[in-house]
Design an enzyme around this catalytic site. Sequence first.
Site, PDB file in Angstrom:
ATOM      1  CG  ASN A  71      -1.750   1.238   1.350  1.00  0.00           C
ATOM      2  OD1 ASN A  71      -1.918   1.982   0.385  1.00  0.00           O
ATOM      3  ND2 ASN A  71      -2.293   1.470   2.538  1.00  0.00           N
ATOM      4  CD1 TRP A  72       3.628   1.385  -2.852  1.00  0.00           C
ATOM      5  CD2 TRP A  72       3.995   2.939  -4.423  1.00  0.00           C
ATOM      6  NE1 TRP A  72       4.671   0.954  -3.617  1.00  0.00           N
ATOM      7  CE2 TRP A  72       4.922   1.886  -4.596  1.00  0.00           C
ATOM      8  CE3 TRP A  72       4.033   4.015  -5.299  1.00  0.00           C
ATOM      9  CZ2 TRP A  72       5.881   1.899  -5.606  1.00  0.00           C
ATOM     10  CZ3 TRP A  72       4.975   4.015  -6.314  1.00  0.00           C
ATOM     11  CH2 TRP A  72       5.900   2.976  -6.453  1.00  0.00           C
ATOM     12  CE  LYS A  73      -0.124   3.347   4.915  1.00  0.00           C
ATOM     13  NZ  LYS A  73       0.042   3.531   6.365  1.00  0.00           N
ATOM     14  CG  HIS A  91      -5.622   1.940   5.751  1.00  0.00           C
ATOM     15  ND1 HIS A  91      -5.136   2.872   6.637  1.00  0.00           N
ATOM     16  CD2 HIS A  91      -4.601   1.061   5.529  1.00  0.00           C
ATOM     17  CE1 HIS A  91      -3.882   2.582   6.921  1.00  0.00           C
ATOM     18  NE2 HIS A  91      -3.533   1.491   6.273  1.00  0.00           N
ATOM     19  CD  GLU A 110      -2.793   5.653   6.974  1.00  0.00           C
ATOM     20  OE1 GLU A 110      -1.730   5.389   7.555  1.00  0.00           O
ATOM     21  OE2 GLU A 110      -2.957   5.514   5.749  1.00  0.00           O
ATOM     22  CD  GLU A 148      -3.169  -2.220   7.798  1.00  0.00           C
ATOM     23  OE1 GLU A 148      -2.073  -2.295   7.252  1.00  0.00           O
ATOM     24  OE2 GLU A 148      -3.894  -1.213   7.697  1.00  0.00           O
ATOM     25  N   GLY A 168       2.802   2.234  11.097  1.00  0.00           N
ATOM     26  CA  GLY A 168       3.797   3.291  10.985  1.00  0.00           C
ATOM     27  C   GLY A 168       4.584   3.592  12.241  1.00  0.00           C
ATOM     28  CB  SER A 202       5.288  -1.900  12.097  1.00  0.00           C
ATOM     29  OG  SER A 202       4.890  -0.594  12.495  1.00  0.00           O
ATOM     30  N   GLY A 223       3.093  -1.330   4.285  1.00  0.00           N
ATOM     31  CA  GLY A 223       3.039   0.102   4.029  1.00  0.00           C
ATOM     32  C   GLY A 223       4.362   0.631   3.505  1.00  0.00           C
ATOM     33  N   GLY A 224       5.097   1.324   4.361  1.00  0.00           N
ATOM     34  CA  GLY A 224       6.320   2.021   3.946  1.00  0.00           C
ATOM     35  C   GLY A 224       7.350   1.130   3.277  1.00  0.00           C
TER      36      GLY A 224
END
Length: 250
Positions: A12-14, A96, A98, A166, A172, A211, A232-233
Amino acid sequence: MTNTSRRLIVGNWKMNGLTADLAEIEKVAWNIGELRADVVICPPATLLQAAARITAGSRLLLGAQDCSPQEGGAYTGDISARMIADCRARIVILRHSERRQYQGETDAIVRRKAETALRAGLIPVICVGETEAEHLRQETLAVLKNQLQGCLPAETMETGLVIAYEPVWSIGTGRVPDQSEILSAHARIRTSLIDAFGSVGAGLRILYGGSVKPENSAEILSLENVDGVLVGGASLRAESFLQICEATRT
């Protein structure tokens, strides 16, 4: 692992990624190798069509990060599930934390989105998870049950659906639940899926997200009822994402 035959690794590049970053997607597409896993990258919608062109013929799948609950019409700025499918994407991330935090999405809205996605032939990846306060109050299992009751579609289709656990407090932050917590959460999700869909629910994939990185992915993927990961990241760069994909060989 459950009886699901293939694991699922979703990046997921967000709200990250410009045209120059397509090179990272291209690297992943042509370096996946032969894995017993489906590998997906969900870039921002602005890159979907270009990503489809550069990955055509590869084993990499593409996905979107959200879709409208509406089929189409006068909804300026929204993107429908059919539009996403038209870009040759196969998956869409929904609910999600967010989105819930910043856009105020409710379970009812997510249910409508999931049903719209299924009708368009997409696989919805529905995220669930508790906040830190709920975690500290030991309410995780009750929260997961309630969230799933509120957002699962009335029925699934041949494409299936995916649930991603999640924990909000892990996203994060670098903090990951211990093994017993992941096992307990995924077992609760499995029970809810079976309650909702019968024997079909036993074969639906459940991902862990929060994470996830190369250093912990193999350990997480070894756990019962963990059929893949939502990254994610660490999915923004091909090198780290490919390392996570390689963990499915263990």
